[in-house]
Write a protein that holds these residues in place. Structure first.
Motif, mmCIF file in Angstrom:
data_model
loop_
_atom_site.group_PDB
_atom_site.id
_atom_site.type_symbol
_atom_site.label_atom_id
_atom_site.label_comp_id
_atom_site.label_asym_id
_atom_site.label_seq_id
_atom_site.Cartn_x
_atom_site.Cartn_y
_atom_site.Cartn_z
ATOM 1 N N CYS A 1 43.156 40.332 50.495
ATOM 2 C CA CYS A 1 43.698 39.522 49.396
ATOM 3 C C CYS A 1 44.339 40.434 48.361
ATOM 4 N N CYS B 1 34.115 38.599 47.415
ATOM 5 C CA CYS B 1 35.134 39.617 47.153
ATOM 6 C C CYS B 1 35.344 39.747 45.646
ATOM 7 N N HIS C 1 39.508 40.084 55.115
ATOM 8 C CA HIS C 1 38.636 38.929 54.927
ATOM 9 C C HIS C 1 38.605 38.129 56.234
ATOM 10 N N HIS D 1 37.888 40.701 44.114
ATOM 11 C CA HIS D 1 39.271 40.424 43.689
ATOM 12 C C HIS D 1 39.565 38.927 43.644
ATOM 13 N N CYS D 2 39.273 38.213 44.755
ATOM 14 C CA CYS D 2 39.620 36.786 44.801
ATOM 15 C C CYS D 2 38.415 35.915 44.450
HETATM 16 ZN ZN LIG Z 1 39.417 38.808 48.236
#
Ligand SMILES: [Zn+2]
Length: 509
Positions: free
Chosen positions: A314, A378, A321, A380-381
């Motif tokens: 991502c 995660c 992922h 980040h996302c």
């Molecule tokens: Zn992610």
């Protein structure tokens, strides 16, 4: 229903396993020729699979199990009026009731029906039969372009494309910086393999915008670069080695004024070849020199024909992922096939969940994952997946014995490529006496040196780096004066994937 990807790791693990057992019970056991037979021969009932450790009762499936009869891996219920090729179960009343309801309400809408109203076909054929075909009838396949030359097809049905593919391929959007109107240039070669069709499926089913060049042999690289800079494109989707080639051309064309700087270039998605740290750095450097955005990002995709879909990062370096809703993932010990603890190295094994067409249970990818997979959220996302931690190597193919030493080919490639002053290269594994399998192994490296570097000192550094990282000393280093010629030869075999290592030995491990 909620968002499957927002569940905690534990909830998701349980939900994924539950979906798998339901799928085995309702689809695989009754309708999958190969697994139905295997379950029966091994005395396994779907109800025996109650907890993840019960999966061990199902032997791992390898490519060699699949290759002899790929059609036996397509789920295929027995249908009235159709001759059955295998001894599977009859389509259940539950499915037929679903098709009846869909037909009565014409939902999801079926356009074929618009064109057949005057043929006096009965409800059973025109309505129910049609719904049944949309779910089970193969409508598309592509095969892997594997090096063995024995193609192994993956078959899709209409439902596959509109349910699992639509959702999993939409993970293209998982990156915060991927905006709805981003436009991508697909520079994968047009061929019946997943890498190419993943992009097409992502566009048509996930609603991403793009143009497909079908590769350099259809639209010349130079034309692609002009198209990119004039057409408002922001992303490139490519094999890393071809991306390097493409960006180098772009740097030259921008320098000579043949193309405008690629100032919209914000991201590249790479797949089909491993992306090492040094290669990432090199690509980012080239993107910057071609005029790309300052925050240019490089993300990876990962997939294989048998999976039927590919997976993404991502965010740069977020790690791949793996989708936990339509797949159940395991990492197993390469020798015993027993699952290893989370985060431990091993071979990636997957089971499909809720697919039709070609499907697998516990299929061994043959990919050795150095740091395994972990079920986690995660950073980040903010979503939960099974994250795959590189590096990824073919358990068998990515190693070779050279002069008695086990060498990871990726290490050899990185050792040469990371040396300062190396522009392009090719390593040749040969025998001292041509064709004589008993003569000494030879490692020959062909090098093109970057302008401004001293060839002798680059050769010395290459020798030192290769010895340091692989324990094997090159026997000969040939400096090639014609950079372009070497580059063309690198891509000569497939037209798209660089052949960094050429194996000329008659017999090797
Ligand atoms: Zn992610």
């Amino acid at each position: 229903m909620g968002n499957f990807y927002l569940k905690s790791a534990d909830e998701q693990r349980e939900a994924s396993f539950r979906r798998l057992t339901k799928y085995i019970e309702e689809v695989i056991y009754p309708y999958h020729p190969y697994y139905r037979k295997m379950f029966q021969e091994n005395g396994i009932k779907p109800s025996d699979i109650r907890k993840p450790s019960d999966l061990l009762k199902i032997p791992v499936t390898n490519k060699d199990d699949y290759r002899p009869d790929p059609i036996a891996f397509i789920v295929q219920p027995k249908v009235p009026g159709r001759e059955a090729k295998y001894d599977t179960g009859k389509i259940s009343g539950k499915f037929l009731a679903k098709y009846a309801a869909q037909s009565i309400f014409n939902y999801p809408r079926d356009c074929a029906d618009l064109y057949r109203v005057n043929f006096k076909e009965g409800f059973a054929y025109r309505k129910i039969g049609r719904r049944l075909a949309l779910e089970w009838n193969p409508i598309h396949f592509h095969a892997s372009a594997g090096s063995t030359g024995d193609p192994t097809p993956a078959v899709y049905t209409y439902r596959d494309l509109h349910v699992p593919v639509k959702e999993t391929a939409s993970a293209f959007w998982a990156g915060e910086h991927v905006k709805w109107d981003i436009r991508a240039l697909n520079i994968f070669p047009g061929a019946p393999h997943l890498a190419f069709f993943q992009v097409i499926m992502g566009k048509w089913l996930g609603g991403a915008s793009g143009f497909d060049t079908f590769g350099g042999s259809i639209v010349p690289t130079k034309r692609q670069i002009q198209l990119f800079s004039e057409g408002g494109f922001a992303a490139l989707i490519a094999i890393p080695s071809y991306l390097v080639y493409w960006l180098r051309r772009a740097v030259d064309m921008v320098a000579s004024g043949e193309a405008k700087p690629l100032e919209n270039l914000t991201m590249a998605i790479c797949a089909a070849e491993p992306l090492t740290d040094s290669l990432r750095k090199h690509i980012k450097d080239l993107a910057a020199r071609a005029g790309g955005c300052e925050d240019f990002r490089l993300v990876q995709g990962y997939g294989m024909t048998e999976m039927k879909v590919a997976f993404y990062e991502c965010h740069e370096n977020s790690n791949i992922h793996l989708n936990p809703k339509y797949f159940y993932w395991e990492v197993v010990d390469p020798e015993t096939n027993e699952p290893v603890p989370e985060g431990e190295p091993g071979v990636l094994v997957f089971s499909h969940i809720d697919w039709r067409g070609t499907t697998f249970l516990r299929y061994s990818t043959g990919d050795f994952i150095a740091r395994g997979i972990k079920w986690e959220r995660c950073p980040h996302c903010g979503l939960t997946y099974q994250m795959m931690y590189p590096s990824i190597m073919r358990a068998k193919k990515d190693f070779t014995k050279l002069k008695g030493t086990r060498v990871a080919l990726m290490e050899l490639i990185s050792a040469v490529r990371d040396t300062n002053g190396v522009y392009q290269f090719q390593a040749i594994l040969d025998k001292e006496v041509e064709g004589d399998e008993f003569s000494r192994d030879m490692l020959i490296i062909r090098l093109a040196v970057q302008d401004g570097y001293d060839a002798d000192s680059v050769c010395g550094d290459v020798r030192k780096n290769v010895k340091g990282r692989t324990e094997v000393t090159p026997d000969r280093i040939i400096v090639e004066q014609d950079k372009e010629k070497l580059e063309l030869e690198l891509f000569a075999k497939t037209g798209i994937k660089a052949e960094y290592v050429v194996e000329n030995r008659p017999i090797h491990l």
